[in-house]
Design an enzyme around this catalytic site. Structure first.
Site, PDB file in Angstrom:
ATOM      1  N   HIS A  20       0.834  -1.213   0.000  1.00  0.00           N
ATOM      2  CA  HIS A  20       0.000   0.000   0.000  1.00  0.00           C
ATOM      3  C   HIS A  20       0.869   1.264   0.000  1.00  0.00           C
ATOM      4  O   HIS A  20       0.492   2.284   0.557  1.00  0.00           O
ATOM      5  CB  HIS A  20      -0.962   0.014   1.206  1.00  0.00           C
ATOM      6  CG  HIS A  20      -2.126  -0.912   1.024  1.00  0.00           C
ATOM      7  ND1 HIS A  20      -3.356  -0.495   0.603  1.00  0.00           N
ATOM      8  CD2 HIS A  20      -2.230  -2.258   1.175  1.00  0.00           C
ATOM      9  CE1 HIS A  20      -4.187  -1.541   0.523  1.00  0.00           C
ATOM     10  NE2 HIS A  20      -3.521  -2.623   0.864  1.00  0.00           N
ATOM     11  N   THR A  21       2.026   1.169  -0.606  1.00  0.00           N
ATOM     12  CA  THR A  21       2.885   2.353  -0.690  1.00  0.00           C
ATOM     13  C   THR A  21       2.711   3.080  -2.022  1.00  0.00           C
ATOM     14  O   THR A  21       3.039   4.262  -2.112  1.00  0.00           O
ATOM     15  CB  THR A  21       4.378   1.978  -0.540  1.00  0.00           C
ATOM     16  OG1 THR A  21       4.655   0.899  -1.416  1.00  0.00           O
ATOM     17  CG2 THR A  21       4.717   1.579   0.883  1.00  0.00           C
ATOM     18  N   ASP A  22       2.188   2.391  -3.050  1.00  0.00           N
ATOM     19  CA  ASP A  22       2.202   3.047  -4.377  1.00  0.00           C
ATOM     20  C   ASP A  22       1.353   4.325  -4.388  1.00  0.00           C
ATOM     21  O   ASP A  22       1.813   5.363  -4.822  1.00  0.00           O
ATOM     22  CB  ASP A  22       1.883   2.085  -5.536  1.00  0.00           C
ATOM     23  CG  ASP A  22       0.561   1.355  -5.417  1.00  0.00           C
ATOM     24  OD1 ASP A  22      -0.088   1.451  -4.347  1.00  0.00           O
ATOM     25  OD2 ASP A  22       0.165   0.683  -6.387  1.00  0.00           O
ATOM     26  N   GLY A  24      -6.392 -14.699 -11.244  1.00  0.00           N
ATOM     27  CA  GLY A  24      -7.020 -14.187 -10.027  1.00  0.00           C
ATOM     28  C   GLY A  24      -6.384 -14.693  -8.743  1.00  0.00           C
ATOM     29  O   GLY A  24      -7.047 -14.778  -7.721  1.00  0.00           O
ATOM     30  N   SER A  79      -1.092 -11.351 -10.841  1.00  0.00           N
ATOM     31  CA  SER A  79      -1.338 -10.337 -11.863  1.00  0.00           C
ATOM     32  C   SER A  79      -1.332 -10.883 -13.286  1.00  0.00           C
ATOM     33  O   SER A  79      -0.599 -10.410 -14.152  1.00  0.00           O
ATOM     34  CB  SER A  79      -0.352  -9.184 -11.725  1.00  0.00           C
ATOM     35  OG  SER A  79      -0.989  -8.025 -12.169  1.00  0.00           O
ATOM     36  N   SER A  80      -2.157 -11.871 -13.520  1.00  0.00           N
ATOM     37  CA  SER A  80      -2.350 -12.351 -14.897  1.00  0.00           C
ATOM     38  C   SER A  80      -2.935 -11.234 -15.755  1.00  0.00           C
ATOM     39  O   SER A  80      -2.700 -11.183 -16.966  1.00  0.00           O
ATOM     40  CB  SER A  80      -3.281 -13.564 -14.918  1.00  0.00           C
ATOM     41  OG  SER A  80      -4.593 -13.204 -14.549  1.00  0.00           O
ATOM     42  N   SER A  81      -3.683 -10.314 -15.131  1.00  0.00           N
ATOM     43  CA  SER A  81      -4.315  -9.253 -15.921  1.00  0.00           C
ATOM     44  C   SER A  81      -3.264  -8.305 -16.495  1.00  0.00           C
ATOM     45  O   SER A  81      -3.313  -7.960 -17.676  1.00  0.00           O
ATOM     46  CB  SER A  81      -5.357  -8.500 -15.094  1.00  0.00           C
ATOM     47  OG  SER A  81      -4.795  -7.894 -13.960  1.00  0.00           O
ATOM     48  N   ASP A  92       1.802  -3.427 -11.031  1.00  0.00           N
ATOM     49  CA  ASP A  92       1.755  -4.707 -11.753  1.00  0.00           C
ATOM     50  C   ASP A  92       2.362  -4.573 -13.147  1.00  0.00           C
ATOM     51  O   ASP A  92       3.152  -5.417 -13.579  1.00  0.00           O
ATOM     52  CB  ASP A  92       0.303  -5.194 -11.874  1.00  0.00           C
ATOM     53  CG  ASP A  92      -0.358  -5.347 -10.513  1.00  0.00           C
ATOM     54  OD1 ASP A  92       0.339  -5.247  -9.496  1.00  0.00           O
ATOM     55  OD2 ASP A  92      -1.591  -5.562 -10.482  1.00  0.00           O
ATOM     56  N   TYR A 136     -10.760  -1.054   1.438  1.00  0.00           N
ATOM     57  CA  TYR A 136      -9.733  -0.401   0.617  1.00  0.00           C
ATOM     58  C   TYR A 136      -9.867   1.118   0.694  1.00  0.00           C
ATOM     59  O   TYR A 136      -8.911   1.834   0.956  1.00  0.00           O
ATOM     60  CB  TYR A 136      -9.959  -0.784  -0.848  1.00  0.00           C
ATOM     61  CG  TYR A 136      -8.969  -1.729  -1.416  1.00  0.00           C
ATOM     62  CD1 TYR A 136      -9.018  -3.075  -1.095  1.00  0.00           C
ATOM     63  CD2 TYR A 136      -7.987  -1.278  -2.292  1.00  0.00           C
ATOM     64  CE1 TYR A 136      -8.124  -3.948  -1.639  1.00  0.00           C
ATOM     65  CE2 TYR A 136      -7.095  -2.156  -2.845  1.00  0.00           C
ATOM     66  CZ  TYR A 136      -7.168  -3.495  -2.517  1.00  0.00           C
ATOM     67  OH  TYR A 136      -6.270  -4.351  -3.064  1.00  0.00           O
TER      68      TYR A 136
HETATM   69  P1  ADP Z   1      -4.894 -11.324 -11.336  1.00  0.00           P
HETATM   70  O1  ADP Z   1      -4.454 -10.171 -12.162  1.00  0.00           O
HETATM   71  O2  ADP Z   1      -4.351 -11.259  -9.935  1.00  0.00           O
HETATM   72  O3  ADP Z   1      -4.610 -12.653 -11.948  1.00  0.00           O
HETATM   73  P2  ADP Z   1      -7.453 -10.229 -11.962  1.00  0.00           P
HETATM   74  O4  ADP Z   1      -8.823 -10.484 -11.459  1.00  0.00           O
HETATM   75  O5  ADP Z   1      -6.936  -8.835 -11.945  1.00  0.00           O
HETATM   76  O6  ADP Z   1      -6.478 -11.211 -11.186  1.00  0.00           O
HETATM   77  O7  ADP Z   1      -7.348 -10.702 -13.475  1.00  0.00           O
HETATM   78  C1  ADP Z   1      -7.751 -12.016 -13.833  1.00  0.00           C
HETATM   79  C2  ADP Z   1      -8.577 -11.963 -15.121  1.00  0.00           C
HETATM   80  O8  ADP Z   1      -7.726 -11.641 -16.237  1.00  0.00           O
HETATM   81  C3  ADP Z   1      -9.203 -13.280 -15.482  1.00  0.00           C
HETATM   82  O9  ADP Z   1     -10.417 -13.487 -14.813  1.00  0.00           O
HETATM   83  C4  ADP Z   1      -9.391 -13.141 -16.987  1.00  0.00           C
HETATM   84  O10 ADP Z   1     -10.543 -12.380 -17.279  1.00  0.00           O
HETATM   85  C5  ADP Z   1      -8.185 -12.297 -17.410  1.00  0.00           C
HETATM   86  N1  ADP Z   1      -7.073 -13.113 -17.943  1.00  0.00           N
HETATM   87  C6  ADP Z   1      -5.781 -12.890 -17.669  1.00  0.00           C
HETATM   88  N2  ADP Z   1      -4.982 -13.771 -18.318  1.00  0.00           N
HETATM   89  C7  ADP Z   1      -5.807 -14.580 -19.031  1.00  0.00           C
HETATM   90  C8  ADP Z   1      -5.598 -15.701 -19.892  1.00  0.00           C
HETATM   91  N3  ADP Z   1      -4.379 -16.154 -20.169  1.00  0.00           N
HETATM   92  N4  ADP Z   1      -6.686 -16.299 -20.415  1.00  0.00           N
HETATM   93  C9  ADP Z   1      -7.925 -15.840 -20.148  1.00  0.00           C
HETATM   94  N5  ADP Z   1      -8.168 -14.796 -19.348  1.00  0.00           N
HETATM   95  C10 ADP Z   1      -7.144 -14.159 -18.789  1.00  0.00           C
HETATM   96 MG    MG Z   2      -5.034  -8.130 -11.802  1.00  0.00          MG
END
Ligand code: ADP
Ligand code: MG
Length: 390
Positions: free
Chosen positions: A38-40, A126, A130-132, A176, A225
Protein backbone atom coordinates in the site's frame (compact mmCIF):
# COMPACT_ATOMS: atom_id res chain seq x y z
CA UNK A 1 12.94 -18.47 -24.11
CA UNK A 2 10.86 -18.38 -20.94
CA UNK A 3 7.83 -20.71 -21.13
CA UNK A 4 8.67 -21.88 -24.64
CA UNK A 5 6.17 -24.76 -24.55
CA UNK A 6 3.29 -22.31 -23.99
CA UNK A 7 4.44 -20.31 -27.03
CA UNK A 8 4.62 -23.46 -29.18
CA UNK A 9 1.10 -24.44 -28.11
CA UNK A 10 -0.12 -20.95 -28.97
CA UNK A 11 1.45 -21.10 -32.46
CA UNK A 12 -0.18 -24.48 -33.12
CA UNK A 13 -3.57 -23.27 -31.97
CA UNK A 14 -3.16 -20.03 -33.93
CA UNK A 15 -2.33 -21.92 -37.14
CA UNK A 16 -5.26 -24.31 -36.84
CA UNK A 17 -7.71 -21.52 -35.96
CA UNK A 18 -6.62 -18.77 -38.36
CA UNK A 19 -4.84 -20.90 -40.96
CA UNK A 20 -1.52 -19.07 -40.90
CA UNK A 21 1.27 -17.70 -38.79
CA UNK A 22 1.18 -14.55 -36.68
CA UNK A 23 3.39 -11.72 -37.91
CA UNK A 24 4.06 -10.39 -34.40
CA UNK A 25 4.14 -12.05 -30.97
CA UNK A 26 4.98 -10.79 -27.49
CA UNK A 27 5.41 -12.24 -24.01
CA UNK A 28 4.75 -10.68 -20.61
CA UNK A 29 5.14 -12.22 -17.13
CA UNK A 30 3.09 -11.89 -13.95
CA UNK A 31 4.58 -10.37 -10.81
CA UNK A 32 4.97 -10.72 -7.06
CA UNK A 33 5.00 -7.85 -4.57
CA UNK A 34 7.92 -8.56 -2.24
CA UNK A 35 8.16 -5.54 0.09
CA UNK A 36 6.32 -2.21 0.23
CA UNK A 37 2.59 -2.69 0.76
CA UNK A 38 0.00 0.00 0.00
CA UNK A 39 2.88 2.35 -0.69
CA UNK A 40 2.20 3.05 -4.38
CA UNK A 41 -0.70 5.48 -3.86
CA UNK A 42 1.24 7.07 -0.99
CA UNK A 43 3.96 7.82 -3.57
CA UNK A 44 6.43 5.53 -1.82
CA UNK A 45 8.66 2.57 -2.69
CA UNK A 46 8.01 -1.05 -3.67
CA UNK A 47 10.16 -4.13 -4.24
CA UNK A 48 8.53 -6.48 -6.72
CA UNK A 49 9.64 -9.04 -9.28
CA UNK A 50 8.51 -10.37 -12.63
CA UNK A 51 7.91 -14.11 -12.34
CA UNK A 52 8.64 -17.14 -14.49
CA UNK A 53 5.00 -17.57 -15.51
CA UNK A 54 3.56 -15.46 -18.30
CA UNK A 55 1.27 -14.88 -21.24
CA UNK A 56 1.91 -14.76 -25.00
CA UNK A 57 -0.06 -12.69 -27.50
CA UNK A 58 0.18 -13.53 -31.23
CA UNK A 59 -1.29 -11.32 -33.92
CA UNK A 60 -1.46 -10.73 -37.69
CA UNK A 61 -3.09 -7.79 -39.54
CA UNK A 62 -6.52 -8.48 -41.07
CA UNK A 63 -7.87 -7.30 -44.43
CA UNK A 64 -10.68 -5.08 -43.15
CA UNK A 65 -11.22 -3.24 -39.88
CA UNK A 66 -12.65 -6.22 -38.00
CA UNK A 67 -10.64 -7.74 -35.10
CA UNK A 68 -10.92 -11.41 -34.18
CA UNK A 69 -9.64 -12.17 -30.69
CA UNK A 70 -9.32 -15.68 -29.26
CA UNK A 71 -8.60 -16.72 -25.66
CA UNK A 72 -6.35 -19.71 -26.38
CA UNK A 73 -7.15 -21.78 -23.30
CA UNK A 74 -10.92 -21.59 -23.80
CA UNK A 75 -10.67 -21.31 -27.60
CA UNK A 76 -13.40 -18.70 -27.44
CA UNK A 77 -13.52 -15.98 -30.07
CA UNK A 78 -14.92 -12.46 -29.87
CA UNK A 79 -14.98 -9.86 -32.65
CA UNK A 80 -14.99 -6.08 -32.63
CA UNK A 81 -14.12 -3.21 -34.97
CA UNK A 82 -10.77 -1.47 -34.59
CA UNK A 83 -12.53 1.90 -34.89
CA UNK A 84 -14.99 1.16 -32.08
CA UNK A 85 -13.37 -0.57 -29.11
CA UNK A 86 -15.83 -0.73 -26.22
CA UNK A 87 -15.82 -2.71 -22.96
CA UNK A 88 -18.03 -5.79 -22.89
CA UNK A 89 -20.10 -7.43 -20.13
CA UNK A 90 -19.61 -10.91 -21.58
CA UNK A 91 -16.32 -12.78 -21.83
CA UNK A 92 -14.76 -10.18 -19.59
CA UNK A 93 -11.23 -11.40 -20.41
CA UNK A 94 -11.56 -9.44 -23.66
CA UNK A 95 -11.67 -6.15 -21.75
CA UNK A 96 -7.99 -6.34 -20.76
CA UNK A 97 -7.05 -6.73 -24.43
CA UNK A 98 -9.58 -4.19 -25.70
CA UNK A 99 -8.59 -1.54 -23.16
CA UNK A 100 -4.94 -1.97 -24.08
CA UNK A 101 -5.74 -1.99 -27.81
CA UNK A 102 -7.68 1.27 -27.35
CA UNK A 103 -4.63 2.84 -25.70
CA UNK A 104 -2.32 1.79 -28.54
CA UNK A 105 -4.80 2.79 -31.26
CA UNK A 106 -5.03 6.28 -29.71
CA UNK A 107 -1.28 6.69 -30.35
CA UNK A 108 -1.29 5.16 -33.85
CA UNK A 109 -1.51 7.02 -37.15
CA UNK A 110 -4.77 5.92 -38.83
CA UNK A 111 -6.60 4.59 -40.72
CA UNK A 112 -5.93 1.19 -39.15
CA UNK A 113 -6.65 -2.36 -40.23
CA UNK A 114 -8.09 -4.90 -37.81
CA UNK A 115 -6.25 -8.04 -36.63
CA UNK A 116 -6.47 -11.77 -35.96
CA UNK A 117 -5.11 -12.41 -32.47
CA UNK A 118 -4.86 -15.18 -29.92
CA UNK A 119 -3.34 -15.27 -26.42
CA UNK A 120 -2.30 -18.06 -24.08
CA UNK A 121 -0.57 -18.12 -20.72
CA UNK A 122 0.22 -20.20 -17.66
CA UNK A 123 -0.34 -17.73 -14.79
CA UNK A 124 -3.06 -18.90 -12.41
CA UNK A 125 -5.88 -16.38 -12.90
CA UNK A 126 -7.02 -14.19 -10.03
CA UNK A 127 -4.47 -15.58 -7.58
CA UNK A 128 -2.48 -12.40 -6.90
CA UNK A 129 0.17 -12.95 -9.57
CA UNK A 130 -1.34 -10.34 -11.86
CA UNK A 131 -2.35 -12.35 -14.90
CA UNK A 132 -4.31 -9.25 -15.92
CA UNK A 133 -1.24 -7.01 -16.19
CA UNK A 134 0.61 -9.77 -18.05
CA UNK A 135 -2.21 -9.96 -20.58
CA UNK A 136 -2.23 -6.17 -20.99
CA UNK A 137 1.53 -5.89 -21.42
CA UNK A 138 1.91 -8.69 -24.00
CA UNK A 139 -1.06 -7.22 -25.87
CA UNK A 140 0.44 -3.73 -25.68
CA UNK A 141 3.90 -4.73 -26.93
CA UNK A 142 2.49 -6.80 -29.80
CA UNK A 143 -0.03 -4.18 -30.97
CA UNK A 144 2.50 -1.33 -30.67
CA UNK A 145 4.74 -3.29 -33.02
CA UNK A 146 1.86 -4.15 -35.35
CA UNK A 147 0.75 -0.51 -35.63
CA UNK A 148 4.22 1.07 -35.59
CA UNK A 149 3.68 2.90 -32.29
CA UNK A 150 6.80 3.92 -30.31
CA UNK A 151 6.30 3.87 -26.54
CA UNK A 152 8.40 3.90 -23.40
CA UNK A 153 7.74 1.50 -20.50
CA UNK A 154 5.97 4.06 -18.29
CA UNK A 155 3.60 5.00 -21.13
CA UNK A 156 2.95 1.31 -21.79
CA UNK A 157 2.32 0.65 -18.08
CA UNK A 158 -0.15 3.55 -17.98
CA UNK A 159 -2.00 2.16 -21.01
CA UNK A 160 -2.44 -1.11 -19.08
CA UNK A 161 -3.53 0.74 -15.94
CA UNK A 162 -6.11 2.68 -17.95
CA UNK A 163 -7.41 -0.59 -19.40
CA UNK A 164 -7.91 -1.87 -15.83
CA UNK A 165 -9.63 1.35 -14.74
CA UNK A 166 -11.86 1.96 -17.74
CA UNK A 167 -12.45 -1.49 -19.28
CA UNK A 168 -12.01 -4.00 -16.43
CA UNK A 169 -13.30 -1.76 -13.62
CA UNK A 170 -10.31 -2.26 -11.30
CA UNK A 171 -8.74 0.88 -9.77
CA UNK A 172 -5.21 -0.52 -9.57
CA UNK A 173 -1.92 1.38 -9.26
CA UNK A 174 0.99 1.01 -11.72
CA UNK A 175 2.94 -1.65 -9.82
CA UNK A 176 1.76 -4.71 -11.75
CA UNK A 177 2.44 -3.33 -15.21
CA UNK A 178 5.82 -1.78 -14.27
CA UNK A 179 6.95 -5.06 -12.71
CA UNK A 180 5.89 -7.08 -15.75
CA UNK A 181 7.85 -4.78 -18.06
CA UNK A 182 10.93 -4.12 -15.95
CA UNK A 183 11.73 -7.57 -14.50
CA UNK A 184 15.14 -9.20 -15.01
CA UNK A 185 16.22 -12.74 -14.22
CA UNK A 186 17.27 -13.14 -10.58
CA UNK A 187 16.47 -9.49 -9.88
CA UNK A 188 13.99 -7.54 -7.85
CA UNK A 189 12.47 -4.36 -9.27
CA UNK A 190 12.63 -1.37 -6.93
CA UNK A 191 10.21 1.36 -7.96
CA UNK A 192 9.80 4.90 -6.69
CA UNK A 193 6.12 5.71 -7.18
CA UNK A 194 6.66 9.45 -6.91
CA UNK A 195 8.95 9.79 -9.91
CA UNK A 196 7.94 6.40 -11.41
CA UNK A 197 11.59 5.58 -11.80
CA UNK A 198 12.66 1.96 -11.28
CA UNK A 199 15.86 -0.04 -11.02
CA UNK A 200 16.67 -3.72 -10.75
CA UNK A 201 18.49 -5.10 -7.72
CA UNK A 202 20.33 -8.43 -7.73
CA UNK A 203 19.05 -11.10 -5.31
CA UNK A 204 21.94 -13.48 -5.87
CA UNK A 205 21.55 -17.23 -6.51
CA UNK A 206 20.51 -18.11 -2.94
CA UNK A 207 16.93 -16.92 -3.08
CA UNK A 208 13.65 -17.89 -4.61
CA UNK A 209 10.04 -17.41 -3.60
CA UNK A 210 6.99 -19.45 -2.85
CA UNK A 211 3.62 -17.91 -3.57
CA UNK A 212 0.99 -19.35 -1.27
CA UNK A 213 -2.52 -18.67 -2.53
CA UNK A 214 -4.99 -19.14 0.33
CA UNK A 215 -7.92 -18.75 -2.09
CA UNK A 216 -9.49 -16.69 0.71
CA UNK A 217 -11.64 -13.77 -0.43
CA UNK A 218 -13.16 -11.59 2.23
CA UNK A 219 -16.21 -9.42 1.83
CA UNK A 220 -16.22 -5.65 2.26
CA UNK A 221 -12.88 -5.49 0.51
CA UNK A 222 -13.79 -2.47 -1.59
CA UNK A 223 -15.08 -0.51 1.40
CA UNK A 224 -12.04 -1.47 3.46
CA UNK A 225 -9.73 -0.40 0.62
CA UNK A 226 -11.33 3.01 0.39
CA UNK A 227 -11.18 3.42 4.17
CA UNK A 228 -7.45 2.65 4.15
CA UNK A 229 -6.79 5.17 1.39
CA UNK A 230 -8.92 7.72 3.20
CA UNK A 231 -7.02 7.17 6.48
CA UNK A 232 -3.71 7.69 4.64
CA UNK A 233 -5.02 10.96 3.19
CA UNK A 234 -6.29 12.14 6.58
CA UNK A 235 -2.91 11.36 8.13
CA UNK A 236 -1.01 13.08 5.32
CA UNK A 237 -3.14 16.22 5.85
CA UNK A 238 -2.39 16.09 9.60
CA UNK A 239 1.37 15.83 9.05
CA UNK A 240 1.24 18.56 6.40
CA UNK A 241 0.04 20.91 9.14
CA UNK A 242 2.28 19.56 11.89
CA UNK A 243 5.59 19.43 10.00
CA UNK A 244 7.62 22.35 8.65
CA UNK A 245 8.54 20.74 5.35
CA UNK A 246 5.96 20.15 2.58
CA UNK A 247 3.90 16.95 2.93
CA UNK A 248 1.62 15.92 0.06
CA UNK A 249 1.67 12.16 0.70
CA UNK A 250 2.82 9.85 3.51
CA UNK A 251 6.00 9.38 1.49
CA UNK A 252 7.06 12.75 2.93
CA UNK A 253 6.86 11.55 6.58
CA UNK A 254 9.47 9.45 8.43
CA UNK A 255 8.74 7.04 11.30
CA UNK A 256 10.61 9.40 13.63
CA UNK A 257 8.33 12.28 12.59
CA UNK A 258 5.30 10.03 12.90
CA UNK A 259 6.25 9.25 16.52
CA UNK A 260 6.96 12.90 17.38
CA UNK A 261 4.03 14.55 15.61
CA UNK A 262 1.17 12.03 15.67
CA UNK A 263 -0.53 13.81 18.60
CA UNK A 264 -3.92 15.14 17.59
CA UNK A 265 -4.31 12.54 14.86
CA UNK A 266 -7.10 9.99 15.29
CA UNK A 267 -5.40 6.84 16.73
CA UNK A 268 -6.74 4.52 14.04
CA UNK A 269 -5.57 6.86 11.24
CA UNK A 270 -2.20 7.05 13.01
CA UNK A 271 -1.86 3.25 13.00
CA UNK A 272 -2.90 3.07 9.36
CA UNK A 273 -0.33 5.74 8.42
CA UNK A 274 2.46 3.90 10.23
CA UNK A 275 2.13 1.03 7.74
CA UNK A 276 3.09 2.72 4.46
CA UNK A 277 5.59 4.95 6.29
CA UNK A 278 7.23 1.87 7.85
CA UNK A 279 7.07 0.00 4.56
CA UNK A 280 8.96 2.79 2.77
CA UNK A 281 11.70 2.58 5.37
CA UNK A 282 11.81 -1.21 5.11
CA UNK A 283 12.19 -1.05 1.31
CA UNK A 284 15.11 1.39 1.60
CA UNK A 285 16.73 -0.68 4.35
CA UNK A 286 16.10 -3.85 2.35
CA UNK A 287 17.92 -2.32 -0.63
CA UNK A 288 20.99 -1.79 1.57
CA UNK A 289 20.77 -5.36 2.85
CA UNK A 290 20.63 -6.80 -0.67
CA UNK A 291 23.77 -4.84 -1.52
CA UNK A 292 25.63 -6.70 1.22
CA UNK A 293 23.93 -10.03 0.42
CA UNK A 294 22.05 -10.08 3.73
CA UNK A 295 19.05 -12.17 2.66
CA UNK A 296 18.22 -13.15 6.24
CA UNK A 297 17.91 -9.48 7.17
CA UNK A 298 15.76 -8.90 4.11
CA UNK A 299 13.56 -11.82 5.15
CA UNK A 300 13.12 -10.36 8.64
CA UNK A 301 11.88 -7.16 7.03
CA UNK A 302 9.26 -9.24 5.21
CA UNK A 303 8.06 -10.69 8.53
CA UNK A 304 7.99 -7.14 9.98
CA UNK A 305 6.00 -6.01 6.97
CA UNK A 306 3.40 -8.67 7.65
CA UNK A 307 3.15 -7.76 11.34
CA UNK A 308 2.58 -4.16 10.26
CA UNK A 309 -0.24 -5.28 7.93
CA UNK A 310 -1.70 -7.47 10.62
CA UNK A 311 -1.71 -5.08 13.56
CA UNK A 312 -1.47 -1.55 12.14
CA UNK A 313 -3.06 -1.51 8.70
CA UNK A 314 -5.38 -4.44 9.46
CA UNK A 315 -5.44 -5.64 5.86
CA UNK A 316 -4.57 -9.22 6.74
CA UNK A 317 -6.93 -12.08 7.63
CA UNK A 318 -6.86 -15.36 9.54
CA UNK A 319 -5.72 -17.44 6.57
CA UNK A 320 -2.83 -15.11 5.62
CA UNK A 321 -1.72 -14.83 9.27
CA UNK A 322 -1.78 -18.62 9.58
CA UNK A 323 0.52 -19.05 6.55
CA UNK A 324 2.99 -16.48 7.90
CA UNK A 325 2.90 -18.12 11.36
CA UNK A 326 3.57 -21.52 9.78
CA UNK A 327 6.47 -20.01 7.82
CA UNK A 328 8.11 -18.64 10.96
CA UNK A 329 8.53 -22.22 12.19
CA UNK A 330 9.91 -23.76 9.00
CA UNK A 331 13.71 -23.99 8.82
CA UNK A 332 15.07 -22.41 5.66
CA UNK A 333 12.23 -19.90 5.34
CA UNK A 334 13.79 -16.43 5.52
CA UNK A 335 10.68 -14.28 5.40
CA UNK A 336 6.97 -14.23 4.57
CA UNK A 337 4.29 -11.57 4.18
CA UNK A 338 1.02 -10.96 2.45
CA UNK A 339 1.46 -9.84 -1.15
CA UNK A 340 -0.87 -7.33 -2.77
CA UNK A 341 -3.95 -5.62 -1.41
CA UNK A 342 -4.64 -8.04 1.45
CA UNK A 343 -7.95 -9.12 3.07
CA UNK A 344 -7.32 -12.53 1.48
CA UNK A 345 -5.21 -13.62 -1.47
CA UNK A 346 -1.60 -14.72 -1.30
CA UNK A 347 1.50 -14.82 0.90
CA UNK A 348 4.96 -14.43 -0.65
CA UNK A 349 7.68 -16.49 1.04
CA UNK A 350 11.44 -15.95 0.68
CA UNK A 351 13.35 -19.22 0.83
CA UNK A 352 16.70 -20.68 -0.17
CA UNK A 353 16.19 -22.73 -3.37
CA UNK A 354 17.48 -25.89 -1.70
CA UNK A 355 14.75 -25.62 0.98
CA UNK A 356 11.92 -24.59 -1.31
CA UNK A 357 10.32 -27.97 -1.95
CA UNK A 358 10.33 -29.05 1.69
CA UNK A 359 8.98 -25.69 2.79
CA UNK A 360 6.21 -25.80 0.16
CA UNK A 361 5.12 -29.26 1.33
CA UNK A 362 5.20 -28.22 4.99
CA UNK A 363 3.11 -25.10 4.37
CA UNK A 364 0.54 -27.05 2.32
CA UNK A 365 0.24 -29.79 4.96
CA UNK A 366 -0.15 -27.55 7.99
CA UNK A 367 -2.58 -25.27 6.17
CA UNK A 368 -4.73 -28.14 4.99
CA UNK A 369 -4.88 -29.62 8.49
CA UNK A 370 -5.87 -26.26 9.98
CA UNK A 371 -8.47 -25.08 7.47
CA UNK A 372 -9.55 -28.38 5.88
CA UNK A 373 -9.26 -26.70 2.51
CA UNK A 374 -6.09 -26.57 0.43
CA UNK A 375 -3.93 -23.59 -0.37
CA UNK A 376 -1.98 -23.55 -3.64
CA UNK A 377 1.79 -23.21 -3.44
CA UNK A 378 3.78 -22.16 -6.54
CA UNK A 379 7.54 -21.91 -6.76
CA UNK A 380 8.59 -18.55 -8.23
CA UNK A 381 11.94 -17.39 -9.61
CA UNK A 382 12.39 -13.71 -10.42
CA UNK A 383 12.51 -13.67 -14.19
CA UNK A 384 12.88 -11.53 -17.29
CA UNK A 385 10.26 -8.92 -18.12
CA UNK A 386 8.04 -8.51 -21.15
CA UNK A 387 9.50 -8.64 -24.66
CA UNK A 388 8.66 -9.14 -28.32
CA UNK A 389 9.29 -12.73 -29.35
CA UNK A 390 8.48 -12.30 -33.07
P1 ADP B 1 -4.89 -11.32 -11.34
O1 ADP B 1 -4.45 -10.17 -12.16
O2 ADP B 1 -4.35 -11.26 -9.94
O3 ADP B 1 -4.61 -12.65 -11.95
P2 ADP B 1 -7.45 -10.23 -11.96
O4 ADP B 1 -8.82 -10.48 -11.46
O5 ADP B 1 -6.94 -8.83 -11.94
O6 ADP B 1 -6.48 -11.21 -11.19
O7 ADP B 1 -7.35 -10.70 -13.47
C1 ADP B 1 -7.75 -12.02 -13.83
C2 ADP B 1 -8.58 -11.96 -15.12
O8 ADP B 1 -7.73 -11.64 -16.24
C3 ADP B 1 -9.20 -13.28 -15.48
O9 ADP B 1 -10.42 -13.49 -14.81
C4 ADP B 1 -9.39 -13.14 -16.99
O10 ADP B 1 -10.54 -12.38 -17.28
C5 ADP B 1 -8.19 -12.30 -17.41
N1 ADP B 1 -7.07 -13.11 -17.94
C6 ADP B 1 -5.78 -12.89 -17.67
N2 ADP B 1 -4.98 -13.77 -18.32
C7 ADP B 1 -5.81 -14.58 -19.03
C8 ADP B 1 -5.60 -15.70 -19.89
N3 ADP B 1 -4.38 -16.15 -20.17
N4 ADP B 1 -6.69 -16.30 -20.42
C9 ADP B 1 -7.92 -15.84 -20.15
N5 ADP B 1 -8.17 -14.80 -19.35
C10 ADP B 1 -7.14 -14.16 -18.79
MG1 MG C 1 -5.03 -8.13 -11.80
Amino acid sequence: MQNESVYRELLEKYASHFGGEPSVAAYAPGRIEVLGNHTDYNEGFVFSAAIDYGTFFAVCPAEGTSCRLVAGDLMREVTFDINEILPSRNDTWQNYVKGTAAGIVALAAGPLKGFDAMFLGNIPLGSGLSSSAALEMCTGLALAKLYGVETDPVTMAKIGQKAEHEYAGCKCGLLDQISSLAGKEGMLVKTDFRSIVYETVDMGPDACFLMVNTNAKHRLVDGAYDQRRQACETAAAHFAKALRHPVTHLRDVTMAEWALYRRGLDPVAADRAAHPIGEDERVLLGAQMLQTGDLSGFGRLMFDSHASSRYLFENSCEELDAVVDICRKIPGVLGARLSGGGFGGSVVVLVHPRDAETAAAAIANVYNAKFETPCTVSMIHPAAGACLVK
